[in-house]
Structures are given as structure tokens and as C-alpha cells.
Design a protein around this motif. Sequence first.
Motif, PDB file in Angstrom:
ATOM      1  N   ALA A 654      -3.646  63.543 -21.495  1.00  0.00           N
ATOM      2  CA  ALA A 654      -4.882  63.627 -22.283  1.00  0.00           C
ATOM      3  C   ALA A 654      -5.782  64.743 -21.760  1.00  0.00           C
ATOM      4  CB  ALA A 654      -5.617  62.290 -22.258  1.00  0.00           C
ATOM      5  N   GLN A 655      -5.821  64.916 -20.426  1.00  0.00           N
ATOM      6  CA  GLN A 655      -6.612  66.001 -19.855  1.00  0.00           C
ATOM      7  C   GLN A 655      -6.068  67.363 -20.276  1.00  0.00           C
ATOM      8  OE1 GLN A 655      -6.286  64.931 -15.721  1.00  0.00           O
ATOM      9  NE2 GLN A 655      -8.336  64.018 -15.671  1.00  0.00           N
ATOM     10  N   LYS A 656      -4.764  67.497 -20.262  1.00  0.00           N
ATOM     11  CA  LYS A 656      -4.157  68.773 -20.631  1.00  0.00           C
ATOM     12  C   LYS A 656      -4.413  69.097 -22.104  1.00  0.00           C
ATOM     13  CE  LYS A 656      -0.501  68.307 -17.167  1.00  0.00           C
ATOM     14  NZ  LYS A 656       0.926  68.007 -16.934  1.00  0.00           N
ATOM     15  N   ARG A 657      -4.299  68.075 -22.967  1.00  0.00           N
ATOM     16  CA  ARG A 657      -4.518  68.314 -24.398  1.00  0.00           C
ATOM     17  C   ARG A 657      -5.959  68.741 -24.686  1.00  0.00           C
ATOM     18  NH1 ARG A 657      -1.807  63.342 -24.862  1.00  0.00           N
ATOM     19  NH2 ARG A 657      -3.740  62.317 -25.543  1.00  0.00           N
ATOM     20  N   ASN A 658      -6.867  68.266 -23.872  1.00  0.00           N
ATOM     21  CA  ASN A 658      -8.285  68.529 -24.134  1.00  0.00           C
ATOM     22  C   ASN A 658      -8.876  69.618 -23.243  1.00  0.00           C
ATOM     23  OD1 ASN A 658      -9.434  66.267 -26.105  1.00  0.00           O
ATOM     24  ND2 ASN A 658      -7.938  65.286 -24.757  1.00  0.00           N
ATOM     25  N   ALA A 659      -8.075  70.163 -22.340  1.00  0.00           N
ATOM     26  CA  ALA A 659      -8.600  71.116 -21.363  1.00  0.00           C
ATOM     27  C   ALA A 659      -9.266  72.318 -22.025  1.00  0.00           C
ATOM     28  CB  ALA A 659      -7.481  71.575 -20.430  1.00  0.00           C
ATOM     29  N   ILE A 660      -8.663  72.844 -23.095  1.00  0.00           N
ATOM     30  CA  ILE A 660      -9.222  74.024 -23.741  1.00  0.00           C
ATOM     31  C   ILE A 660     -10.611  73.742 -24.303  1.00  0.00           C
ATOM     32  CG2 ILE A 660      -8.054  73.477 -25.909  1.00  0.00           C
ATOM     33  CD1 ILE A 660      -8.937  76.977 -24.491  1.00  0.00           C
ATOM     34  N   PHE A 661     -10.807  72.519 -24.825  1.00  0.00           N
ATOM     35  CA  PHE A 661     -12.121  72.154 -25.362  1.00  0.00           C
ATOM     36  C   PHE A 661     -13.140  72.000 -24.232  1.00  0.00           C
ATOM     37  CE2 PHE A 661      -8.984  70.267 -28.338  1.00  0.00           C
ATOM     38  CZ  PHE A 661      -9.275  71.041 -29.450  1.00  0.00           C
ATOM     39  N   PHE A 662     -12.718  71.362 -23.120  1.00  0.00           N
ATOM     40  CA  PHE A 662     -13.623  71.209 -21.987  1.00  0.00           C
ATOM     41  C   PHE A 662     -14.048  72.573 -21.450  1.00  0.00           C
ATOM     42  CE2 PHE A 662     -11.353  66.953 -20.859  1.00  0.00           C
ATOM     43  CZ  PHE A 662     -11.959  66.355 -21.948  1.00  0.00           C
ATOM     44  N   ASN A 663     -13.077  73.483 -21.358  1.00  0.00           N
ATOM     45  CA  ASN A 663     -13.393  74.816 -20.833  1.00  0.00           C
ATOM     46  C   ASN A 663     -14.351  75.569 -21.740  1.00  0.00           C
ATOM     47  OD1 ASN A 663     -11.728  74.406 -18.634  1.00  0.00           O
ATOM     48  ND2 ASN A 663      -9.934  75.323 -19.604  1.00  0.00           N
ATOM     49  N   LYS A 664     -14.176  75.437 -23.041  1.00  0.00           N
ATOM     50  CA  LYS A 664     -15.062  76.114 -23.978  1.00  0.00           C
ATOM     51  C   LYS A 664     -16.513  75.645 -23.828  1.00  0.00           C
ATOM     52  CE  LYS A 664     -12.404  78.906 -26.368  1.00  0.00           C
ATOM     53  NZ  LYS A 664     -12.672  80.374 -26.397  1.00  0.00           N
ATOM     54  N   LEU A 665     -16.679  74.379 -23.420  1.00  0.00           N
ATOM     55  CA  LEU A 665     -18.026  73.824 -23.243  1.00  0.00           C
ATOM     56  C   LEU A 665     -18.480  73.886 -21.794  1.00  0.00           C
ATOM     57  CD1 LEU A 665     -17.845  70.677 -25.550  1.00  0.00           C
ATOM     58  CD2 LEU A 665     -18.868  72.895 -26.044  1.00  0.00           C
ATOM     59  N   ASN A 666     -17.700  74.581 -20.952  1.00  0.00           N
ATOM     60  CA  ASN A 666     -18.030  74.707 -19.526  1.00  0.00           C
ATOM     61  C   ASN A 666     -18.079  73.352 -18.823  1.00  0.00           C
ATOM     62  OD1 ASN A 666     -18.275  77.544 -19.558  1.00  0.00           O
ATOM     63  ND2 ASN A 666     -20.369  77.385 -20.346  1.00  0.00           N
ATOM     64  N   LEU A 667     -17.289  72.405 -19.324  1.00  0.00           N
ATOM     65  CA  LEU A 667     -17.176  71.110 -18.663  1.00  0.00           C
ATOM     66  C   LEU A 667     -16.053  71.192 -17.634  1.00  0.00           C
ATOM     67  CD1 LEU A 667     -17.407  68.704 -21.726  1.00  0.00           C
ATOM     68  CD2 LEU A 667     -19.155  69.083 -20.008  1.00  0.00           C
ATOM     69  N   PRO A 668     -16.289  70.720 -16.418  1.00  0.00           N
ATOM     70  CA  PRO A 668     -15.220  70.782 -15.414  1.00  0.00           C
ATOM     71  C   PRO A 668     -14.019  69.961 -15.843  1.00  0.00           C
ATOM     72  CG  PRO A 668     -17.013  69.367 -14.668  1.00  0.00           C
ATOM     73  CD  PRO A 668     -17.494  70.054 -15.918  1.00  0.00           C
ATOM     74  N   SER A 669     -12.848  70.546 -15.749  1.00  0.00           N
ATOM     75  CA  SER A 669     -11.620  69.848 -16.141  1.00  0.00           C
ATOM     76  C   SER A 669     -10.920  69.319 -14.905  1.00  0.00           C
ATOM     77  CB  SER A 669     -10.685  70.804 -16.899  1.00  0.00           C
ATOM     78  OG  SER A 669      -9.449  70.198 -17.134  1.00  0.00           O
ATOM     79  N   ARG A 670     -10.295  68.157 -15.049  1.00  0.00           N
ATOM     80  CA  ARG A 670      -9.567  67.558 -13.939  1.00  0.00           C
ATOM     81  C   ARG A 670      -8.058  67.824 -14.046  1.00  0.00           C
ATOM     82  NH1 ARG A 670     -12.347  63.397 -11.026  1.00  0.00           N
ATOM     83  NH2 ARG A 670     -14.426  63.031 -11.869  1.00  0.00           N
ATOM     84  N   VAL A 671      -7.655  68.771 -14.911  1.00  0.00           N
ATOM     85  CA  VAL A 671      -6.226  68.999 -15.107  1.00  0.00           C
ATOM     86  C   VAL A 671      -5.556  69.386 -13.800  1.00  0.00           C
ATOM     87  CG1 VAL A 671      -4.554  70.490 -16.222  1.00  0.00           C
ATOM     88  CG2 VAL A 671      -6.461  69.595 -17.517  1.00  0.00           C
ATOM     89  N   SER A 672      -6.268  70.142 -12.958  1.00  0.00           N
ATOM     90  CA  SER A 672      -5.668  70.611 -11.718  1.00  0.00           C
ATOM     91  C   SER A 672      -5.546  69.504 -10.674  1.00  0.00           C
ATOM     92  CB  SER A 672      -6.508  71.760 -11.142  1.00  0.00           C
ATOM     93  OG  SER A 672      -7.838  71.311 -10.892  1.00  0.00           O
ATOM     94  N   VAL A 673      -6.207  68.384 -10.922  1.00  0.00           N
ATOM     95  CA  VAL A 673      -6.145  67.274  -9.982  1.00  0.00           C
ATOM     96  C   VAL A 673      -4.777  66.591 -10.093  1.00  0.00           C
ATOM     97  CG1 VAL A 673      -7.131  65.067  -9.306  1.00  0.00           C
ATOM     98  CG2 VAL A 673      -8.622  66.918 -10.098  1.00  0.00           C
TER      99      VAL A 673
END
Length: 683
Positions: A654-673
Motif C-alpha cells: 500500500a505504501q508503494k502504490r501511494n508513494a508517488i502521491f505522498f511525494n507530490k504532497l511532500n509527505l514523508p513516505s515509509r516505503v524505504s522502511v
Amino acid sequence: MRIDVEGKVSNTTLAASKPLLPLYEAIVNSIQAIEDAGITDGRITIDVRRDAQQVLQEEDPSIRSVTGFEITDNGVGFNNDNFVSFNTSDTKFKAKRGGKGVGRFVWLVAFREVEVESVYRSGDTFRKRTFRFVPTGDGVKDEVDSPVEATTPQTTVRLMGLRERYADHCPKRPETIASHIAEHCLEFFIRGNCPDIQLNDKATHTANISLNRSFEKDMIEKSTSKKIRVKGSEFYVTHIRLYASHDKEHQAHFCANERVVQSRKLTGRLPNLTARLKDETGKQFVYAAYVDGELLNASVSAERTTFAIDEDAAALLPNDIGWTDITQAVDEESKSFLAPYTEPIREEKRRRIDTFVAQQAPMYRPILPYIQDRIDRIDPNADDDSLDVELYRAYHELDVSTKEQGVNLLKEEAHTAESVDDFTEHLEAYFAKVTDLKAADLARYVCQRKAVLDFLLKLLARKADGKYHLEKNVHNVIFPMGKTSDEVPFESHNLWLIDEKLAYHAFLASDKSLKSLPLLNGESAREPDILVFDHACAFVPSPEAPFPAITIVEFKRPMRDDYSETDNPFVQVRRYIELIRANKARTSDGREIPIQTSLPFYCYIVCDLGTTLETWARDFELEKTPDGQGFFGFKRAYNAYFEVISYAKMIGDAQKRNAIFFNKLNLPSRVSVVIPQSPLVHN
């Protein structure tokens, strides 16, 4: 006095929050008596009386209850004309000054008794008149008028026995009482010919507090009174900066005949007001506006507590002036005067909001240009939670107003616009706003997804007691238990965590018995965790196919591996399939038809992979996913696709699917965790 004073007093209103109003009345009477005497050395002394029974060892005298006041002046005194006027209810004797002839009755509302002792000039001699004023009979008792050896007039009015409901609200410290009097009588000080007024308090050893000096020190900073016109009526607004005020609120005071009648707090009405403002030198002050006008003089009530002006007179007669018209005009004038002092606050607040939106609430970024007025009304001291609430309200107000604008635009603009270019320009501006609103909608939804993922991560962590949350806690995050899709709005469920396509369905039931479902006709009381009847998006279903597929979701407790054979989720899900196939389906018109054997099932088991579940998955002939965090496979005998998803995989995907949207809004993504695989698996 040929009136029933007790009845008159009972019909005179005085709010408990205005305990000093009778004192103000007495002081104003003294000021007017000095004016009538035509002297230039007028003096008024106010003595505070306190409850002697409250004297305690080492007690602060200034916290003893106030029981009364003694007001002494060197004005004209209670001569025959003034005494006759005093004995006449609702007299017009002071009508030119705005007197209503009822001020003395306010004394008896708050105080049990009044004593008057007055030396006045009678021709070339002096006389002394004494009497008591009480709330019984005709009011005046024990009147004595006799010659006296004196050289100057002097009158003392003693307000005695402050009633408890007013004593509870009466300020106690002498400095506070003095400030209240100075601010209430501000109009007299502003005129420049106010008598010398002093306050004494023997109980606190306080003597000769000069209200005149207090005014000069704390209130002299003022602008020239500004004249404003409201629907043909003239008003004067005097702007005052109070530098040592007891008052904690910025206020507008509406006056009649040089006395304050009503006061109104300005915080929340004027933009960017903090508790105290700063002047050009950095000194802090509280703002006060004093409003005068002939309309206010003519409309004040007998008790001088309200104005007889309709709230919204224009609702009946467009040209008539209403109270709302007056207050709005005063607010605009005050806003203009305060602009130099509020502009730095406004700029600082805007910087803070920009930072808040950039770091925590990017969903509001598209709408900021449209809500400047609302931003101005936000409390500069609002915390982040309050700021979020205010911006959310502004978003909804903008949404509603934009919908109304669109309706009016299409209904009226095409007929009233002067040219096609004008109409096109207005239409483009409208759709630009709509586009920004929809961008805000999408941003809000993305932020909601981010919050759900972060919350779910905390939910799956070990609790303080070393245990893990039950599966029902995770279940309720994804879809509320005991509910159906008819009861839960689209925005309120999180089926996307498992599979995005689950959001699009004809009907969904969460923890509901099979026999209770409207799309099935069966008797089983079993309750699948989540049962989804897919919506036929790509084609119109035939009567033989009321729904094209069914999805079953089964949850297991995080970090659990103590399963018995009856807990085997594969057996449970297979049993659900068999029970559903044994039912009949209901079409939209209520007709029952058999469920086709070709109806596909999609089955998800969400759990932490322990040794037991891994063994069962292999026994069920499922393949392990390449990332090692799940199993999958198709069971031809049931026409069912099975997928076992670990909680780590569900969140990670779910994090990976939404990562691009989080990045566009400058929200920190936990994909790398890296989310570790369940330690329950023993390799």
C-alpha cells in the motif's frame, strides 16, 4: 414622591455582571452637579467601603468584599429644584443631558439603602438637606432641611449594603475599580474639563488614586475622533489605546449622552487581534473604540443598558438603520485604525499557516488564494489542531459557495453578461476555482491514506503489556465490523489497503451472518470477516448473473501462531464458499436464482505468517510469493483464487502504490522502511 418605589425598583433591570453601574450613575450625577455650579475647581471623592466582618489574620484587605461606596462632590447640591426632580419618577429635568430619571432606582436594585447629605446654596445662605432613600413606600425617608454654617456646597451620597449577587461580581482591588470608572467615564476625560476625581480605600490604606492621572498615563494615547456615516446618520468613533488597562479584551463601547451603555468584544470580529497589540515603540496596549451619535442618544433605554434599535431594520425597510449596520460600520472603522498594528500579526500568521500547510496539511494548498478573508479571521494564537479545524471549515464554506456560484453562473450570467467574452472569462474563473477545489479533495484523500497507514503501523506494533492487538482492531480500520456498504460512506473505509479494486463493489458486508444478507437467500449464521459482491463495471449483468464475482477477506490476529485445527483459515474460507454456493442469489427485483458454479471467488487471508500458517498454506497447494511475505494460488475445484497476505506485505504494498502521491504532497513516505517478516516463522 407619589410613586410605589418598591414596584419601580422591581421593574428596573440590572445585570449581575454590571455591579458598578449604580456607582457610575452617582459619579455622573456629581459631574453634572459640578457643571451646574459653574466652577472650575470641581472635585469628586470616592471612598470604598468593605465588610468589616471579613477581617482575618494576615488577610489581604483588597480581597474583602465591597459593601458600598461614598461619593462626595462640591457641585450645586440638592437644592429645591433638584430635590423635586429627585422625588419625581421619570423626570425630564435632565432630558437635555440624556437623563431618563431612573438612575437613582438602579441604586436600590444593587444596594439596600442610600443616604444623602447635601449642603447647598439658598440665596445668600446655605442649607443642609439630609434623607434616606429606601426601596419601600415613596422612597424618601427622614428628610431634614435646615440652615447651616458653611462656605461651600458639598454633597455626599452613600450607597450602602451591596446585595450579594452584585457583590460576587464586583471588582475588589481599588486600582481595578479606579480603572473601571475611568474607562466608563472616558468621554468626560476626553472633553478636557472633567473634575478632579480621586478614589480612596481605607481598608487597603489606599489614598488619593487620581483617575485624571490614570487617564493621562494609561489612556491619553488616542487618535482624533473619526466621523462616519451610516445610512444618513452620523456617528463619532474615538480610538483609544489602553496601556495599563485591567481589561483583557479589545472592545467597542457604544455611548449615549457621554456614558457607556453597551460594550462588545472585538476579538473574533476584527481580523488578527492578539490579546495585546504593540505600538510603534513596542509598548503593549488594549484597544477600545468609543462610539457616540445622536441616534444613540435618542435610542438609549431608561436604564441605560440597551438601545431601542432593531437588529436588522433593513429587512423591513431598506433605508432604515439597524444595529447590525452600526456595528459593521464601527468594525470597519476600527479595522482601518488598527491596520498598522495588526499587519505584522497578519504576516506572521500567514507564514505560520504556509508552514503548517506545507508540512502537515498540503490538502489546503490549492484553496489558500480563495480563503484570504477566512484566514484573516483565524485566531493568531490558534494551535495546529484548531488551525486544521478552521481551514477545514473554510474549505467547506468555499465548496458550498462555489456550488452556488456555478448554479447562478449558468442560470443568470449567460443572460446578463455584456458579451460572450465576458461570460467566457467568468466561466473560466469559475472552473479554475473548481479545479483547485478538486485538487484539494484529492490531496485530502491522499493525506487520509497516509494517516491510515501510519496508524496501522502503530496498531500492529507490540503493546506496553507485551501483547498484540486483536484482529478486530485491524478489521475495523479496514472496514467497520457489523456494517454494510449501505451504511458506510466510500470515504470512510480503507479496502484499498488490501486491493484497490475492492473499493468498487455492488454490496459489502462486514462481520454479518450469511442469512442476513439481502443478496443471498440462505440459513447459515456464519459470519465472514468481509464479504464483497463485486460490481459489474464492464457490462450490464444478465438476470442469471446478479454479480460477477464474490470476494472473501479473513483476518487473523497479528503475531499469532497458536492455531488449532478449527482455526484453519483455509478451511474456514472454503466452508464459506460452499455455503454461499448452496444459497440462492436475489436479483435487484427480489427474484431468486441459483448461484452459478462458474461464479469466481477471490479470497484474501490477512495474517502474520507463522510456522502453522505456512504449513497449512503449502498443504493447500499455494505458492509462496517472490518476496516471501505471502502465498497465492488458484483452486480449480472451487473456482477460487487464494492469496495469503502478511500484514507487513499489505502495508508495504500500500505504501508503494501511494508513494508517488505522498511525494507530490511532500509527505514523508515509509516505503524505504524495511518491515521485517514475522519472527513466528522458524527457518
